[in-house]
Design a protein around this motif. Sequence first.
Motif, PDB file in Angstrom:
ATOM      1  N   GLN A  81      44.097  49.149  27.285  1.00 28.07           N
ATOM      2  CA  GLN A  81      45.187  49.531  26.383  1.00 28.07           C
ATOM      3  C   GLN A  81      45.759  48.314  25.659  1.00 28.07           C
ATOM      4  OE1 GLN A  81      47.094  53.022  28.063  1.00 28.07           O
ATOM      5  NE2 GLN A  81      48.996  52.404  27.094  1.00 28.07           N
ATOM      6  N   ARG A  82      45.532  47.118  26.216  1.00 28.05           N
ATOM      7  CA  ARG A  82      45.933  45.881  25.536  1.00 28.05           C
ATOM      8  C   ARG A  82      44.833  45.363  24.617  1.00 28.05           C
ATOM      9  NH1 ARG A  82      47.928  41.142  29.040  1.00 28.05           N
ATOM     10  NH2 ARG A  82      45.940  41.331  30.119  1.00 28.05           N
ATOM     11  N   GLY A  83      43.739  46.107  24.494  1.00 25.70           N
ATOM     12  CA  GLY A  83      42.634  45.650  23.665  1.00 25.70           C
ATOM     13  C   GLY A  83      41.753  44.638  24.353  1.00 25.70           C
ATOM     14  N   VAL A  84      41.877  44.517  25.694  1.00 25.97           N
ATOM     15  CA  VAL A  84      41.032  43.612  26.462  1.00 25.97           C
ATOM     16  C   VAL A  84      39.832  44.407  26.989  1.00 25.97           C
ATOM     17  CG1 VAL A  84      40.886  42.172  28.537  1.00 25.97           C
ATOM     18  CG2 VAL A  84      42.952  42.107  27.116  1.00 25.97           C
ATOM     19  N   VAL A  85      38.638  43.940  26.668  1.00 24.66           N
ATOM     20  CA  VAL A  85      37.415  44.575  27.168  1.00 24.66           C
ATOM     21  C   VAL A  85      37.302  44.279  28.661  1.00 24.66           C
ATOM     22  CG1 VAL A  85      34.888  44.564  27.000  1.00 24.66           C
ATOM     23  CG2 VAL A  85      36.288  44.336  24.922  1.00 24.66           C
ATOM     24  N   VAL A  86      36.890  45.263  29.447  1.00 26.73           N
ATOM     25  CA  VAL A  86      36.759  45.061  30.894  1.00 26.73           C
ATOM     26  C   VAL A  86      35.316  45.285  31.328  1.00 26.73           C
ATOM     27  CG1 VAL A  86      39.145  45.509  31.577  1.00 26.73           C
ATOM     28  CG2 VAL A  86      37.594  47.440  31.245  1.00 26.73           C
ATOM     29  N   ILE A  87      34.867  44.462  32.300  1.00 24.20           N
ATOM     30  CA  ILE A  87      33.481  44.564  32.774  1.00 24.20           C
ATOM     31  C   ILE A  87      33.448  44.615  34.299  1.00 24.20           C
ATOM     32  CG2 ILE A  87      32.250  43.628  30.783  1.00 24.20           C
ATOM     33  CD1 ILE A  87      32.506  40.833  32.085  1.00 24.20           C
ATOM     34  N   PRO A  88      34.047  45.659  34.907  1.00 21.73           N
ATOM     35  CA  PRO A  88      34.027  45.732  36.367  1.00 21.73           C
ATOM     36  C   PRO A  88      32.595  45.796  36.885  1.00 21.73           C
ATOM     37  CG  PRO A  88      34.625  47.855  35.429  1.00 21.73           C
ATOM     38  CD  PRO A  88      34.628  46.872  34.302  1.00 21.73           C
ATOM     39  N   LYS A  89      32.325  44.987  37.917  1.00 20.93           N
ATOM     40  CA  LYS A  89      30.994  44.978  38.525  1.00 20.93           C
ATOM     41  C   LYS A  89      30.993  45.949  39.689  1.00 20.93           C
ATOM     42  CE  LYS A  89      28.406  43.856  42.043  1.00 20.93           C
ATOM     43  NZ  LYS A  89      28.573  43.840  43.489  1.00 20.93           N
ATOM     44  N   SER A  90      29.977  46.784  39.769  1.00 17.04           N
ATOM     45  CA  SER A  90      29.843  47.626  40.949  1.00 17.04           C
ATOM     46  C   SER A  90      28.390  48.037  41.116  1.00 17.04           C
ATOM     47  CB  SER A  90      30.711  48.877  40.848  1.00 17.04           C
ATOM     48  OG  SER A  90      30.577  49.651  42.024  1.00 17.04           O
ATOM     49  N   PHE A  91      27.938  48.058  42.363  1.00 24.50           N
ATOM     50  CA  PHE A  91      26.632  48.624  42.695  1.00 24.50           C
ATOM     51  C   PHE A  91      26.828  49.886  43.547  1.00 24.50           C
ATOM     52  CE2 PHE A  91      24.363  44.261  42.260  1.00 24.50           C
ATOM     53  CZ  PHE A  91      24.224  44.474  40.894  1.00 24.50           C
ATOM     54  N   SER A  92      28.053  50.428  43.510  1.00 23.14           N
ATOM     55  CA  SER A  92      28.337  51.679  44.221  1.00 23.14           C
ATOM     56  C   SER A  92      28.329  52.823  43.215  1.00 23.14           C
ATOM     57  CB  SER A  92      29.712  51.597  44.893  1.00 23.14           C
ATOM     58  OG  SER A  92      30.278  52.882  45.016  1.00 23.14           O
ATOM     59  N   PRO A  93      27.419  53.808  43.377  1.00 18.36           N
ATOM     60  CA  PRO A  93      27.374  54.925  42.415  1.00 18.36           C
ATOM     61  C   PRO A  93      28.728  55.596  42.212  1.00 18.36           C
ATOM     62  CG  PRO A  93      25.448  54.998  43.843  1.00 18.36           C
ATOM     63  CD  PRO A  93      26.341  53.895  44.367  1.00 18.36           C
ATOM     64  N   GLU A  94      29.473  55.784  43.307  1.00 16.41           N
ATOM     65  CA  GLU A  94      30.772  56.453  43.182  1.00 16.41           C
ATOM     66  C   GLU A  94      31.744  55.626  42.349  1.00 16.41           C
ATOM     67  OE1 GLU A  94      31.541  59.562  43.816  1.00 16.41           O
ATOM     68  OE2 GLU A  94      29.399  59.598  44.274  1.00 16.41           O
ATOM     69  N   ARG A  95      31.777  54.305  42.599  1.00 14.80           N
ATOM     70  CA  ARG A  95      32.716  53.459  41.861  1.00 14.80           C
ATOM     71  C   ARG A  95      32.288  53.287  40.406  1.00 14.80           C
ATOM     72  NH1 ARG A  95      33.604  50.609  46.824  1.00 14.80           N
ATOM     73  NH2 ARG A  95      32.122  48.949  46.302  1.00 14.80           N
ATOM     74  N   ILE A  96      30.999  53.287  40.153  1.00 15.56           N
ATOM     75  CA  ILE A  96      30.519  53.200  38.763  1.00 15.56           C
ATOM     76  C   ILE A  96      31.058  54.402  37.976  1.00 15.56           C
ATOM     77  CG2 ILE A  96      28.454  53.424  37.311  1.00 15.56           C
ATOM     78  CD1 ILE A  96      26.992  51.656  39.413  1.00 15.56           C
ATOM     79  N   LYS A  97      30.980  55.579  38.572  1.00 14.24           N
ATOM     80  CA  LYS A  97      31.506  56.793  37.909  1.00 14.24           C
ATOM     81  C   LYS A  97      33.026  56.716  37.790  1.00 14.24           C
ATOM     82  CE  LYS A  97      27.830  59.633  39.948  1.00 14.24           C
ATOM     83  NZ  LYS A  97      27.533  60.512  41.084  1.00 14.24           N
ATOM     84  N   HIS A  98      33.653  56.328  38.887  1.00 17.72           N
ATOM     85  CA  HIS A  98      35.111  56.256  38.985  1.00 17.72           C
ATOM     86  C   HIS A  98      35.691  55.321  37.912  1.00 17.72           C
ATOM     87  CE1 HIS A  98      38.803  56.440  41.492  1.00 17.72           C
ATOM     88  NE2 HIS A  98      38.977  55.176  41.145  1.00 17.72           N
ATOM     89  N   ASN A  99      35.092  54.136  37.760  1.00 22.20           N
ATOM     90  CA  ASN A  99      35.617  53.142  36.815  1.00 22.20           C
ATOM     91  C   ASN A  99      35.509  53.594  35.369  1.00 22.20           C
ATOM     92  OD1 ASN A  99      36.196  51.438  38.950  1.00 22.20           O
ATOM     93  ND2 ASN A  99      34.365  50.165  38.697  1.00 22.20           N
ATOM     94  N   PHE A 100      34.620  54.539  35.096  1.00 24.56           N
ATOM     95  CA  PHE A 100      34.458  55.009  33.717  1.00 24.56           C
ATOM     96  C   PHE A 100      35.530  56.035  33.328  1.00 24.56           C
ATOM     97  CE2 PHE A 100      32.334  57.052  30.071  1.00 24.56           C
ATOM     98  CZ  PHE A 100      31.924  55.928  29.378  1.00 24.56           C
ATOM     99  N   GLN A 101      36.228  56.561  34.331  1.00 26.92           N
ATOM    100  CA  GLN A 101      37.177  57.658  34.073  1.00 26.92           C
ATOM    101  C   GLN A 101      38.569  57.125  33.734  1.00 26.92           C
ATOM    102  OE1 GLN A 101      36.595  59.789  37.706  1.00 26.92           O
ATOM    103  NE2 GLN A 101      34.593  60.565  37.083  1.00 26.92           N
ATOM    104  N   ILE A 102      38.634  56.343  32.655  1.00 27.93           N
ATOM    105  CA  ILE A 102      39.922  55.736  32.259  1.00 27.93           C
ATOM    106  C   ILE A 102      40.309  56.100  30.826  1.00 27.93           C
ATOM    107  CG2 ILE A 102      39.680  53.799  33.856  1.00 27.93           C
ATOM    108  CD1 ILE A 102      38.860  52.092  31.355  1.00 27.93           C
ATOM    109  N   PHE A 103      39.543  56.985  30.222  1.00 28.88           N
ATOM    110  CA  PHE A 103      39.806  57.318  28.817  1.00 28.88           C
ATOM    111  C   PHE A 103      40.514  58.659  28.642  1.00 28.88           C
ATOM    112  CE2 PHE A 103      36.191  54.368  28.726  1.00 28.88           C
ATOM    113  CZ  PHE A 103      36.712  53.398  27.895  1.00 28.88           C
ATOM    114  N   ASP A 104      40.961  59.242  29.761  1.00 29.80           N
ATOM    115  CA  ASP A 104      41.607  60.559  29.681  1.00 29.80           C
ATOM    116  C   ASP A 104      43.083  60.491  30.059  1.00 29.80           C
ATOM    117  OD1 ASP A 104      41.201  59.975  32.323  1.00 29.80           O
ATOM    118  OD2 ASP A 104      40.250  61.890  32.853  1.00 29.80           O
TER     119      ASP A 104
END
Length: 344
Positions: free
Chosen positions: A283-306
Motif C-alpha cells: 500500500q506504500r508502493g513498496v514491492v515485496v518478495i516474501p520467500k517461501s517453499f511452503s505451498p500453504e504460505r505461498i498461497k497465503h502470501n498472495f491473498q493481500i489484494f482483497d
Amino acid sequence: MEHFQVKENQVQTRQQLFGCGGSESHNIPLSDGNQIPLLGLGTYGDPRKTPKGTTVECVKLAIDVGYRHFDGALVYFNEHEVGQAINEKIADGTVRREDIFYCGKLWNTFHPPELVRPALERTLETLKMDYVDLYIVELPLAFKPGNEFYPRDENGKYIYHHTDLCATWEALEACKDAGLVKSLGVSNFNRRQLELLLKKPGLKHKPVSNQIECHPYFTQPKLLEFCRQNDIVVVGYCPLGSSRDASWVNLTCPPLLEDELLVSIGKKYNKSSAQVSLRFNVQRGVVVIPKSFSPERIKHNFQIFDFSLTEEEMKAIEALNKNIRFVELLMWSDHPEYPFHEEY
C-alpha cells in the motif's frame, strides 16, 4: 510518484494501483517504461538444506496461484530450477514469457566491467532465457574475482576488490543496450551510493529500483523518500522479518509476526499478521518478495489484494519502526563500501 502516498480520499487510485482484480492489476510502473509486479516470490533457500526439485515445484505452484514476479540470484544455486519451472509453465500454456518478471543479481565477484556481461550470460544460460526483466547489483561490495563466490585468505578473512560502482554500472548499461536485460537496478545501496550513479557523467540508464530490507520494524522512511524523489521503486526483502538463523540474522530483533498490533489488525480483516505486513508495504508502493517453499504460505502470501488498511492503521504500523535490521551483513562491515554505516 505522488500516487503512492495513498490517502483515504484516494480510494479510486488505491483500487487501481493495488486493486482486487487479476494479476495484471498488481503492477506498478518503473521509470524506464517497464512495469514490476508488486508481489513476487523470493527463491533463496539454503542449498545445503533444500531438497533437489523443491524450487521447481514451488515456482510452478506460485505461477498457478497467480505470482508473475520471481526474485533469484546466481549465488542461490537454484536458478536452473527456477528457469525449469518457468519454462515448463510456458510450455504448458499457463503463461507466456512476457507475463513473467524475473529479477537476477550481479554477485560481488563479478564487478569488474569485463566480467559483468559474462555473469549475466551465465544466468541466462542457467535459466534458459534470452533476457531477464531486471538485473541488479546485489551489493555495493566488490570481492576478488575468481571461481570462489566468497573468497578468503589463509586466515579466513574475506578478500575484497577495488570497487568502482560507476564502471560496473556502465557495463550493465551495455547489457541493457544489447537486449539481455529490460531494466537495471541495485540492492542494498545507501543514499550516497545511489547518488554516485545518478550523478555519473554520461549516465544512460538510471537505476529503476533499489532492493533493501523493509518491513514494519524497519520502515526505511528516509531512504524510501529519497528513492521516491528520484523515481526509484523500492523492493523490500525480508518483508515478514526473517528466519531465526543466527549465522546471519540479528536475533536481538523480536519476531515481527508475533507483534500484537499486526495480529489485532489482522483479526479485523480475517487476515494474518504476515498478510497485514505485506499489505502495509504494498500500500506504500513498496514491492515485496516474501520467500517461501511452503505451498500453504505461498498461497497465503498472495491473498493481500482483497483488503485495504485505513490511513490510521498505516500510521500505527509505521510507528512500529524500531530501526533494527535483521540482515546486517556484519562479516563485511570492514569493506570500504559497506552500505549500513551511514544513516540511510
